[in-house]
Scaffold this motif. Structure first.
Motif, PDB file in Angstrom:
ATOM      1  N   PRO A 152       0.802  -1.229   0.000  1.00 36.96           N
ATOM      2  CA  PRO A 152       0.000   0.000   0.000  1.00 36.96           C
ATOM      3  C   PRO A 152       0.833   1.277   0.000  1.00 36.96           C
ATOM      4  O   PRO A 152       0.358   2.324  -0.456  1.00 36.96           O
ATOM      5  CB  PRO A 152      -0.818  -0.110   1.298  1.00 36.96           C
ATOM      6  CG  PRO A 152      -0.037  -1.035   2.173  1.00 36.96           C
ATOM      7  CD  PRO A 152       0.616  -2.014   1.239  1.00 36.96           C
ATOM      8  N   ARG A 153       2.087   1.198   0.480  1.00 32.81           N
ATOM      9  CA  ARG A 153       2.919   2.397   0.484  1.00 32.81           C
ATOM     10  C   ARG A 153       3.373   2.784  -0.925  1.00 32.81           C
ATOM     11  O   ARG A 153       3.625   3.960  -1.199  1.00 32.81           O
ATOM     12  CB  ARG A 153       4.136   2.185   1.421  1.00 32.81           C
ATOM     13  CG  ARG A 153       3.797   2.452   2.878  1.00 32.81           C
ATOM     14  CD  ARG A 153       4.865   1.944   3.826  1.00 32.81           C
ATOM     15  NE  ARG A 153       4.926   0.488   3.859  1.00 32.81           N
ATOM     16  CZ  ARG A 153       4.043  -0.281   4.480  1.00 32.81           C
ATOM     17  NH1 ARG A 153       3.030   0.269   5.113  1.00 32.81           N
ATOM     18  NH2 ARG A 153       4.142  -1.588   4.468  1.00 32.81           N
ATOM     19  N   LEU A 156       0.455   4.620  -2.212  1.00 29.49           N
ATOM     20  CA  LEU A 156       0.419   5.904  -1.517  1.00 29.49           C
ATOM     21  C   LEU A 156       1.368   6.907  -2.174  1.00 29.49           C
ATOM     22  O   LEU A 156       1.024   8.091  -2.346  1.00 29.49           O
ATOM     23  CB  LEU A 156       0.800   5.714  -0.045  1.00 29.49           C
ATOM     24  CG  LEU A 156       0.732   6.950   0.850  1.00 29.49           C
ATOM     25  CD1 LEU A 156      -0.716   7.389   1.048  1.00 29.49           C
ATOM     26  CD2 LEU A 156       1.383   6.676   2.196  1.00 29.49           C
ATOM     27  N   SER A 183      -4.960   2.707  -2.047  1.00 26.22           N
ATOM     28  CA  SER A 183      -3.956   2.481  -1.004  1.00 26.22           C
ATOM     29  C   SER A 183      -4.619   2.070   0.300  1.00 26.22           C
ATOM     30  O   SER A 183      -4.188   1.111   0.961  1.00 26.22           O
ATOM     31  CB  SER A 183      -3.134   3.756  -0.805  1.00 26.22           C
ATOM     32  OG  SER A 183      -2.250   3.623   0.286  1.00 26.22           O
ATOM     33  N   LEU A 184      -5.693   2.771   0.670  1.00 31.16           N
ATOM     34  CA  LEU A 184      -6.399   2.440   1.912  1.00 31.16           C
ATOM     35  C   LEU A 184      -6.976   1.028   1.850  1.00 31.16           C
ATOM     36  O   LEU A 184      -6.900   0.272   2.838  1.00 31.16           O
ATOM     37  CB  LEU A 184      -7.519   3.451   2.157  1.00 31.16           C
ATOM     38  CG  LEU A 184      -8.300   3.305   3.472  1.00 31.16           C
ATOM     39  CD1 LEU A 184      -7.372   3.398   4.671  1.00 31.16           C
ATOM     40  CD2 LEU A 184      -9.392   4.364   3.557  1.00 31.16           C
ATOM     41  N   PHE A 187      -4.159  -1.273   2.488  1.00 29.17           N
ATOM     42  CA  PHE A 187      -3.777  -1.259   3.897  1.00 29.17           C
ATOM     43  C   PHE A 187      -4.681  -2.179   4.721  1.00 29.17           C
ATOM     44  O   PHE A 187      -4.236  -2.813   5.679  1.00 29.17           O
ATOM     45  CB  PHE A 187      -3.846   0.160   4.475  1.00 29.17           C
ATOM     46  CG  PHE A 187      -2.591   0.960   4.294  1.00 29.17           C
ATOM     47  CD1 PHE A 187      -1.411   0.594   4.921  1.00 29.17           C
ATOM     48  CD2 PHE A 187      -2.590   2.099   3.499  1.00 29.17           C
ATOM     49  CE1 PHE A 187      -0.240   1.338   4.766  1.00 29.17           C
ATOM     50  CE2 PHE A 187      -1.431   2.852   3.337  1.00 29.17           C
ATOM     51  CZ  PHE A 187      -0.264   2.470   3.971  1.00 29.17           C
ATOM     52  N   ASN A 188      -5.945  -2.235   4.359  1.00 28.85           N
ATOM     53  CA  ASN A 188      -6.910  -3.010   5.141  1.00 28.85           C
ATOM     54  C   ASN A 188      -6.705  -4.518   5.040  1.00 28.85           C
ATOM     55  O   ASN A 188      -7.241  -5.276   5.856  1.00 28.85           O
ATOM     56  CB  ASN A 188      -8.336  -2.647   4.717  1.00 28.85           C
ATOM     57  CG  ASN A 188      -8.729  -1.247   5.174  1.00 28.85           C
ATOM     58  OD1 ASN A 188      -8.225  -0.756   6.179  1.00 28.85           O
ATOM     59  ND2 ASN A 188      -9.619  -0.598   4.435  1.00 28.85           N
ATOM     60  N   ASN A 199       4.775  -0.164   8.629  1.00 25.51           N
ATOM     61  CA  ASN A 199       3.316  -0.225   8.579  1.00 25.51           C
ATOM     62  C   ASN A 199       2.718   1.186   8.533  1.00 25.51           C
ATOM     63  O   ASN A 199       1.559   1.384   8.853  1.00 25.51           O
ATOM     64  CB  ASN A 199       2.781  -0.979   9.799  1.00 25.51           C
ATOM     65  CG  ASN A 199       1.368  -1.474   9.604  1.00 25.51           C
ATOM     66  OD1 ASN A 199       0.938  -1.735   8.475  1.00 25.51           O
ATOM     67  ND2 ASN A 199       0.614  -1.563  10.685  1.00 25.51           N
ATOM     68  N   LYS A 202      -1.168   4.568   6.406  1.00 26.19           N
ATOM     69  CA  LYS A 202      -2.630   4.465   6.363  1.00 26.19           C
ATOM     70  C   LYS A 202      -3.290   5.764   6.803  1.00 26.19           C
ATOM     71  O   LYS A 202      -4.273   6.208   6.198  1.00 26.19           O
ATOM     72  CB  LYS A 202      -3.099   3.309   7.242  1.00 26.19           C
ATOM     73  CG  LYS A 202      -4.605   3.066   7.168  1.00 26.19           C
ATOM     74  CD  LYS A 202      -5.009   1.855   8.005  1.00 26.19           C
ATOM     75  CE  LYS A 202      -6.511   1.617   7.903  1.00 26.19           C
ATOM     76  NZ  LYS A 202      -6.935   0.444   8.720  1.00 26.19           N
ATOM     77  N   GLU A 206      -6.101   8.091   4.803  1.00 27.82           N
ATOM     78  CA  GLU A 206      -7.381   8.429   5.441  1.00 27.82           C
ATOM     79  C   GLU A 206      -7.582   9.937   5.505  1.00 27.82           C
ATOM     80  O   GLU A 206      -8.698  10.437   5.307  1.00 27.82           O
ATOM     81  CB  GLU A 206      -7.429   7.823   6.846  1.00 27.82           C
ATOM     82  CG  GLU A 206      -7.536   6.304   6.854  1.00 27.82           C
ATOM     83  CD  GLU A 206      -7.434   5.711   8.244  1.00 27.82           C
ATOM     84  OE1 GLU A 206      -7.975   4.611   8.450  1.00 27.82           O
ATOM     85  OE2 GLU A 206      -6.812   6.355   9.126  1.00 27.82           O
TER      86      GLU A 206
END
Length: 213
Positions: A152-153, A156, A183-184, A187-188, A199, A202, A206
């Motif tokens: 996810p980064r 991002l 990305s969110l 992350f989930n 980590n 996130k 958001e």
């Protein structure tokens, strides 16, 4: 035989304690890397991580977080318009990132930070440095994506670039927000290997989604 048994138990106990001490020291500091700290606080945090790395010698994560703390300091300088400070801050981050790379080859998380370091250097003078630092940043992120496409980064970083790049140069706030959402979503479901592994990010996704125009 009994002496050998006791020596073995003692060795295992000391080893376990050492690991716990390392993890505890790291956990306390990793919790701060996304905090709203001052530039001086991030400098101190980076130094703390470097000391842990120098003590452990074989762990890449302390040097990774030392570099990330410097990058966070650089982002503060960038927001405040202190572009003259970005080169020395980026160089500071690069030193620890090089140490992390020596201990963990072809690591997508390290490549993500490499992208961010080049990004800081590019922002000193975007027009002059896009073809050098900008291209190196894109290359590092591309390598990271090939190693861990669902990270996810990585998404991002793409979201940031797309959101903040002017439309005449290919940027789009709408597309940027779509990438923040992607990305969110990642992350989930994304699982880190250990509790100390990177980590972060996130909260940023958001934030942009909660404050979209």
């Amino acid at each position: 035989m009994r002496k050998l048994f006791l020596a073995t138990v003692l060795f295992i106990g000391v080893t376990a304690f050492a690991q716990t001490a390392y993890e505890k020291a790291m956990s306390e500091k990793v919790a701060k890397v996304e905090s709203h700290l001052s530039a001086d606080d991030f400098t101190a945090l980076s130094n703390d991580f470097t000391r842990i790395g120098d003590k452990e010698k074989t762990q890449w994560l302390p040097y990774y977080y030392a570099a990330f703390s410097s990058i966070q300091k650089g982002r503060i300088a960038m927001r405040e318009g202190r572009t003259a400070d970005l080169d020395p801050i980026a160089d500071e981050a690069q030193k620890n990132l090089d140490k992390a790379s020596e201990l963990s080859k072809d690591n997508p998380e390290i490549l993500i930070l490499q992208k961010m370091v080049h990004g800081l250097k590019m922002m000193v003078n975007p027009q002059q440095r896009f073809m050098s630092e900008g291209m190196l940043a894109a290359e590092a992120l591309s390598k990271a994506e090939k190693l861990d496409s669902e990270n996810p980064r990585i998404t991002l970083m793409k979201a940031e670039d797309t959101y903040f790049t002017p439309e005449q140069f290919g940027g789009s706030k709408t597309r940027g927000l779509e990438l923040f959402q992607k990305s969110l979503d990642q992350f989930n479901v994304y699982k880190t290997k250990t509790s100390l592994d990177p980590n972060w990010g996130k909260a940023e996704a958001e934030y942009f989604l909660a404050n979209k125009p």
